[in-house]
Design a protein around this motif. Structure first.
Motif, PDB file in Angstrom:
ATOM      1  N   ALA A  13      41.955  -4.795 -32.411  1.00 50.98           N
ATOM      2  CA  ALA A  13      43.276  -5.409 -32.464  1.00 50.98           C
ATOM      3  C   ALA A  13      43.977  -4.988 -33.747  1.00 50.98           C
ATOM      4  O   ALA A  13      43.337  -4.787 -34.782  1.00 50.98           O
ATOM      5  N   THR A  14      45.287  -4.851 -33.667  1.00 53.36           N
ATOM      6  CA  THR A  14      46.106  -4.616 -34.852  1.00 53.36           C
ATOM      7  C   THR A  14      47.154  -5.716 -34.915  1.00 53.36           C
ATOM      8  O   THR A  14      47.422  -6.383 -33.913  1.00 53.36           O
ATOM      9  N   THR A  15      47.713  -5.920 -36.084  1.00 58.52           N
ATOM     10  CA  THR A  15      48.728  -6.959 -36.291  1.00 58.52           C
ATOM     11  C   THR A  15      49.847  -6.385 -37.148  1.00 58.52           C
ATOM     12  O   THR A  15      49.747  -5.254 -37.641  1.00 58.52           O
ATOM     13  N   SER A  16      50.862  -7.182 -37.369  1.00 55.78           N
ATOM     14  CA  SER A  16      51.951  -6.751 -38.249  1.00 55.78           C
ATOM     15  C   SER A  16      51.404  -6.377 -39.630  1.00 55.78           C
ATOM     16  O   SER A  16      51.895  -5.444 -40.263  1.00 55.78           O
ATOM     17  N   ALA A  17      50.380  -7.091 -40.073  1.00 51.19           N
ATOM     18  CA  ALA A  17      49.812  -6.846 -41.404  1.00 51.19           C
ATOM     19  C   ALA A  17      49.030  -5.541 -41.485  1.00 51.19           C
ATOM     20  O   ALA A  17      48.973  -4.913 -42.545  1.00 51.19           O
ATOM     21  N   THR A  18      48.421  -5.112 -40.375  1.00 48.90           N
ATOM     22  CA  THR A  18      47.562  -3.924 -40.413  1.00 48.90           C
ATOM     23  C   THR A  18      48.145  -2.730 -39.661  1.00 48.90           C
ATOM     24  O   THR A  18      47.546  -1.655 -39.654  1.00 48.90           O
ATOM     25  N   PHE A  19      49.308  -2.902 -39.034  1.00 48.88           N
ATOM     26  CA  PHE A  19      49.884  -1.871 -38.166  1.00 48.88           C
ATOM     27  C   PHE A  19      50.110  -0.548 -38.900  1.00 48.88           C
ATOM     28  O   PHE A  19      49.782   0.520 -38.383  1.00 48.88           O
ATOM     29  N   GLU A  20      50.659  -0.620 -40.098  1.00 50.24           N
ATOM     30  CA  GLU A  20      50.941   0.627 -40.820  1.00 50.24           C
ATOM     31  C   GLU A  20      49.662   1.420 -41.060  1.00 50.24           C
ATOM     32  O   GLU A  20      49.613   2.626 -40.811  1.00 50.24           O
ATOM     33  N   GLN A  21      48.616   0.742 -41.516  1.00 54.08           N
ATOM     34  CA  GLN A  21      47.344   1.424 -41.779  1.00 54.08           C
ATOM     35  C   GLN A  21      46.662   1.862 -40.479  1.00 54.08           C
ATOM     36  O   GLN A  21      46.195   2.995 -40.367  1.00 54.08           O
ATOM     37  N   ASP A  22      46.627   0.970 -39.480  1.00 54.08           N
ATOM     38  CA  ASP A  22      45.912   1.260 -38.231  1.00 54.08           C
ATOM     39  C   ASP A  22      46.607   2.321 -37.384  1.00 54.08           C
ATOM     40  O   ASP A  22      45.947   3.078 -36.671  1.00 54.08           O
ATOM     41  N   VAL A  23      47.931   2.353 -37.424  1.00 59.18           N
ATOM     42  CA  VAL A  23      48.697   3.185 -36.487  1.00 59.18           C
ATOM     43  C   VAL A  23      49.510   4.262 -37.194  1.00 59.18           C
ATOM     44  O   VAL A  23      49.332   5.451 -36.949  1.00 59.18           O
ATOM     45  N   LEU A  24      50.399   3.849 -38.074  1.00 58.20           N
ATOM     46  CA  LEU A  24      51.353   4.794 -38.649  1.00 58.20           C
ATOM     47  C   LEU A  24      50.706   5.797 -39.597  1.00 58.20           C
ATOM     48  O   LEU A  24      51.160   6.930 -39.703  1.00 58.20           O
ATOM     49  N   GLN A  25      49.634   5.387 -40.293  1.00 61.68           N
ATOM     50  CA  GLN A  25      48.966   6.291 -41.234  1.00 61.68           C
ATOM     51  C   GLN A  25      47.688   6.893 -40.664  1.00 61.68           C
ATOM     52  O   GLN A  25      46.955   7.567 -41.375  1.00 61.68           O
ATOM     53  N   ALA A  26      47.425   6.669 -39.400  1.00 59.37           N
ATOM     54  CA  ALA A  26      46.172   7.136 -38.790  1.00 59.37           C
ATOM     55  C   ALA A  26      46.154   8.656 -38.640  1.00 59.37           C
ATOM     56  O   ALA A  26      47.193   9.292 -38.473  1.00 59.37           O
ATOM     57  N   ASP A  27      44.955   9.215 -38.705  1.00 63.77           N
ATOM     58  CA  ASP A  27      44.765  10.628 -38.392  1.00 63.77           C
ATOM     59  C   ASP A  27      44.611  10.734 -36.882  1.00 63.77           C
ATOM     60  O   ASP A  27      43.807  10.029 -36.286  1.00 63.77           O
ATOM     61  N   GLY A  28      45.384  11.595 -36.268  1.00 66.16           N
ATOM     62  CA  GLY A  28      45.284  11.777 -34.826  1.00 66.16           C
ATOM     63  C   GLY A  28      46.096  10.760 -34.058  1.00 66.16           C
ATOM     64  O   GLY A  28      46.666   9.824 -34.628  1.00 66.16           O
ATOM     65  N   PRO A  29      46.147  10.936 -32.735  1.00 67.44           N
ATOM     66  CA  PRO A  29      46.956  10.050 -31.905  1.00 67.44           C
ATOM     67  C   PRO A  29      46.367   8.642 -31.794  1.00 67.44           C
ATOM     68  O   PRO A  29      45.144   8.477 -31.752  1.00 67.44           O
ATOM     69  N   VAL A  30      47.259   7.654 -31.756  1.00 66.20           N
ATOM     70  CA  VAL A  30      46.864   6.253 -31.599  1.00 66.20           C
ATOM     71  C   VAL A  30      47.678   5.667 -30.457  1.00 66.20           C
ATOM     72  O   VAL A  30      48.911   5.707 -30.472  1.00 66.20           O
ATOM     73  N   LEU A  31      46.998   5.129 -29.447  1.00 66.29           N
ATOM     74  CA  LEU A  31      47.671   4.428 -28.357  1.00 66.29           C
ATOM     75  C   LEU A  31      47.698   2.948 -28.711  1.00 66.29           C
ATOM     76  O   LEU A  31      46.645   2.365 -28.982  1.00 66.29           O
ATOM     77  N   VAL A  32      48.890   2.374 -28.742  1.00 64.94           N
ATOM     78  CA  VAL A  32      49.036   0.939 -28.983  1.00 64.94           C
ATOM     79  C   VAL A  32      49.311   0.271 -27.645  1.00 64.94           C
ATOM     80  O   VAL A  32      50.280   0.607 -26.957  1.00 64.94           O
ATOM     81  N   ASP A  33      48.433  -0.652 -27.275  1.00 65.47           N
ATOM     82  CA  ASP A  33      48.579  -1.438 -26.050  1.00 65.47           C
ATOM     83  C   ASP A  33      49.294  -2.733 -26.417  1.00 65.47           C
ATOM     84  O   ASP A  33      48.710  -3.599 -27.058  1.00 65.47           O
ATOM     85  N   PHE A  34      50.566  -2.835 -26.062  1.00 67.32           N
ATOM     86  CA  PHE A  34      51.341  -4.059 -26.293  1.00 67.32           C
ATOM     87  C   PHE A  34      51.032  -5.002 -25.135  1.00 67.32           C
ATOM     88  O   PHE A  34      51.288  -4.674 -23.980  1.00 67.32           O
ATOM     89  N   TRP A  35      50.468  -6.167 -25.420  1.00 63.11           N
ATOM     90  CA  TRP A  35      49.970  -7.064 -24.382  1.00 63.11           C
ATOM     91  C   TRP A  35      50.164  -8.525 -24.796  1.00 63.11           C
ATOM     92  O   TRP A  35      50.570  -8.812 -25.921  1.00 63.11           O
TER      93      TRP A  35
END
Length: 108
Positions: free
Chosen positions: A6-28
């Protein structure tokens, strides 16, 4: 046990925006039946492709700021981010083969 974190507003930048390689975010959301149907499919895709794509879940009820920022108007919605930008969008629950077709450029 889920392979998808899981990612949150607090971790989104690190988990998604700064990640190496593609990241699929499942909005649910927990109340969304189709979201619960697609979750095990995303788990499978993640476990079969751990070195090609990262899949994370974002609860839109708990993180409305990100849902609004990325214009999530219906769920399930999935966005693939690459280099901090949205590279593609997938709307709605789909069977595994259809999701794999949508994700083919990232799974190659």
């Amino acid at each position: 046990m889920s392979n998808v974190k899981a990612t949150t507003s607090a971790t989104f930048e690190q988990d998604v925006l700064q990640a190496d390689g593609p990241v699929l975010v499942d909005f649910w959301a927990a109340w969304c039946g189709p979201c619960r149907m697609v979750a095990p499919v995303l788990d499978e895709i993640q476990s079969e492709n751990p070195d090609k794509i990262t899949i994370v879940k974002l609860n839109v009820d708990e993180n409305p700021d990100l849902a609004m920022k990325y214009q999530i108007t219906s769920i399930p919605a999935m966005k693939v981010f690459q280099n901090g930008e949205v590279a593609s969008t997938i709307i709605g629950a789909k069977p595994k083969f259809a999701l794999e077709q949508d994700l083919a450029p990232y799974l190659a």
